[in-house]
Write a protein that holds these residues in place. Structure first.
Motif, PDB file in Angstrom:
ATOM      1  N   ARG A 156      44.634  48.304  45.740  1.00 14.18           N
ATOM      2  CA  ARG A 156      45.789  47.226  46.795  1.00 14.18           C
ATOM      3  C   ARG A 156      45.106  46.541  47.712  1.00 14.18           C
ATOM      4  N   ASP A 157      44.682  45.350  47.967  1.00 13.71           N
ATOM      5  CA  ASP A 157      44.451  44.193  48.613  1.00 13.71           C
ATOM      6  C   ASP A 157      42.978  45.179  49.556  1.00 13.71           C
ATOM      7  N   GLU A 158      42.429  45.382  48.540  1.00  7.70           N
ATOM      8  CA  GLU A 158      40.521  46.180  49.548  1.00  7.70           C
ATOM      9  C   GLU A 158      39.781  45.267  48.670  1.00  7.70           C
ATOM     10  N   ALA A 159      39.909  44.076  48.837  1.00  4.23           N
ATOM     11  CA  ALA A 159      38.382  43.024  48.663  1.00  4.23           C
ATOM     12  C   ALA A 159      37.206  42.833  49.740  1.00  4.23           C
ATOM     13  N   GLY A 160      37.980  43.553  50.566  1.00  2.53           N
ATOM     14  CA  GLY A 160      36.985  43.512  52.327  1.00  2.53           C
ATOM     15  C   GLY A 160      36.021  45.059  52.487  1.00  2.53           C
TER      16      GLY A 160
ATOM     17  N   SER B  45      47.429  43.042  43.810  1.00  2.00           N
ATOM     18  CA  SER B  45      47.075  42.420  45.419  1.00  2.00           C
ATOM     19  C   SER B  45      47.158  41.408  45.258  1.00  2.00           C
ATOM     20  N   SER B  46      47.168  40.426  46.582  1.00  5.97           N
ATOM     21  CA  SER B  46      47.145  39.363  46.792  1.00  5.97           C
ATOM     22  C   SER B  46      46.040  38.765  47.491  1.00  5.97           C
ATOM     23  N   ASP B  47      44.589  39.233  47.493  1.00  8.16           N
ATOM     24  CA  ASP B  47      43.340  38.361  48.555  1.00  8.16           C
ATOM     25  C   ASP B  47      42.284  38.805  47.134  1.00  8.16           C
ATOM     26  N   GLY B  48      42.253  38.981  45.961  1.00 10.26           N
ATOM     27  CA  GLY B  48      41.326  38.663  44.448  1.00 10.26           C
ATOM     28  C   GLY B  48      40.666  39.854  44.505  1.00 10.26           C
ATOM     29  N   THR B  49      41.621  41.023  44.810  1.00 12.96           N
ATOM     30  CA  THR B  49      40.502  42.783  44.347  1.00 12.96           C
ATOM     31  C   THR B  49      40.228  42.597  43.131  1.00 12.96           C
TER      32      THR B  49
ATOM     33  N   LYS C 256      51.166  47.683  53.574  1.00  9.64           N
ATOM     34  CA  LYS C 256      50.728  47.054  52.844  1.00  9.64           C
ATOM     35  C   LYS C 256      52.325  45.902  52.108  1.00  9.64           C
TER      36      LYS C 256
ATOM     37  N   ASP D 282      44.350  46.950  39.229  1.00  6.59           N
ATOM     38  CA  ASP D 282      44.468  46.047  40.494  1.00  6.59           C
ATOM     39  C   ASP D 282      45.925  46.276  41.579  1.00  6.59           C
TER      40      ASP D 282
END
Length: 397
Positions: A57-61, A88-92, A383, A85
């Motif tokens: 969840r929100d792990e694009a970084g 997620s809101s960051d494109g994971t 999150k 997924d």
């Protein structure tokens, strides 16, 4: 007369602290040793099929540093990766598909289960969906690993070899957490040290023993053991899901193992004290089952074991009380000695060892803050999700 009584009270309290440390040193499963590692690899007769389940969840970084390491596993048998997924809101999800196309390697499936229903944490709902997808492939083992965990190329091979040759139903490795910033150096090794003190690794691996724990970042689980233990349905609202998973497997007669990792690393940064504080405080009170009496006992225990020795030493030196500084100093010395192996494992300077009382004081404050957040209705938020239910816990996927 009054000062003499106060010094005498400090001396006896320091004696209690020293006695506690001698008991911890000798009778708590040698928790302070860091040599509980996977046995040398012995090649099994065959390499069973494995499915890797990664809730995210929100792990694009962190995905660019972790997912390629899973796709590049050098595993002789059939293996594939399922990244779930979790809203997620960051494109994971899109990033995971792109990394799969770019790096190749093991087959990758990216899917999403939608929002979790009432009674489920987000992470465990995602794990349930991933296990459901994996079971259609008929795996003998499931590797449950977090999205921030980078694996060495032989990680899966080593885990399966240990499980197969040693007869383990669950094999878990405590990933080596990132230690780069000053606060990470102070807090992270102590985090693993305190965990091992609560759940001595040697006791976890004993058949028939009651101690059970796992490290959620890396758990290889026999598929049939997961089905017998009803994983993850049986722990869908578990306060601390990795420990709950280990207990469920062990209570069903499973043989589990937990140790420190060699080439399994967390790439998640915690550069500020605020970041580490949040990591600990979000579930510290949950560890105490939201029980005020356990909280009071924990605060008292941390004070006696970790804070009394340096206080007794300082008071003894200031007042000329030989007994106070002698007993307090000896207790502090034992404490420091038990911490050194963990600092060596994390490749940290040994001058950090005498600072353990300061770090323990930080953990005491984090635990109290966790209780304050719980009773303020903020203890189960993570999150973008808030879990109002007492037995729910946010997911850190």
């Amino acid at each position: 007369m009054g000062q003499t009584a106060r010094v005498s009270a400090i001396v006896w309290t320091a004696v209690g602290s020293l006695a506690a440390w001698l008991w911890l040193l000798l009778c708590q499963g040698f928790f302070w040793r860091t040599d509980v590692r996977l046995p040398p690899r012995t090649e099994p007769d065959g390499w069973p099929p494995v499915c890797v389940v990664v809730p995210a969840r929100d792990e694009a970084g962190v995905l660019p540093a972790s997912l390629p390491s899973l796709l590049a596993q050098d595993y002789p048998g059939r293996a594939e990766v399922f990244l779930v997924d979790d809203g997620s809101s960051d494109g994971t999800g899109e990033l995971a598909r792109e990394l799969g196309r770019r790096h190749g390697g093991l087959p990758l499936t990216v899917d999403s289960p939608g929002e979790p229903p009432a009674g489920w944490t987000g992470k465990l709902w995602a794990v349930r969906h991933g296990i459901g997808l994996a079971r259609a492939r008929g795996p003998e083992y499931l590797l449950l690993t977090d999205a921030d965990i980078a694996h060495g190329p032989d990680s899966l091979r080593t885990l399966v070899a240990a499980a197969r040759t040693e007869g383990f139903d669950a094999v878990s490795q405590m990933a080596r957490l990132r230690v780069e910033s000053l606060w990470e150096r102070l807090v992270v090794p102590a985090f693993v040290y305190f965990f091992a003190q609560l759940y001595p690794f040697r006791r976890i691996g004993r058949k028939g023993g009651r101690t059970a724990a796992a490290a959620g970042g890396c758990v290889l689980l026999r598929a049939d053991a997961a089905e017998r233990a009803r994983i993850p349905d049986a722990i869908r609202h578990a306060v601390i899901d990795d420990v709950a998973l280990a207990r469920a497997v062990k209570s069903g007669g499973g043989h589990i193992w937990l140790g420190l990792a060699e080439r399994v690393d967390s790439v998640r940064p915690y550069p500020r004290l605020h970041d580490l504080w949040r990591m600990v405080s979000r579930c510290a009170y949950a560890q105490l089952r939201h029980n005020p009496l356990l909280l009071a006992g924990t605060v008292t225990g941390l004070t006696l074991v970790y804070l009394v020795p340096p206080v007794a030493l300082v008071v003894g030196l200031a007042t000329g009380g030989t007994a106070a500084w002698g007993v307090g100093g000896l207790a502090w010395l034992v404490m420091t000695g038990t911490y050194i192996p963990m600092l060596r494992y994390y490749r940290q300077p040994l001058w950090l060892a005498p600072l353990l009382p300061f770090t323990a004081f930080l953990y005491l404050l984090m635990t109290v803050d966790s209780a304050v957040q719980h009773y303020g209705g903020r203890g189960a938020a993570w999150k973008g999700r808030t879990y109002a239910r007492r037995n729910a816990v946010p997911d850190e996927t």
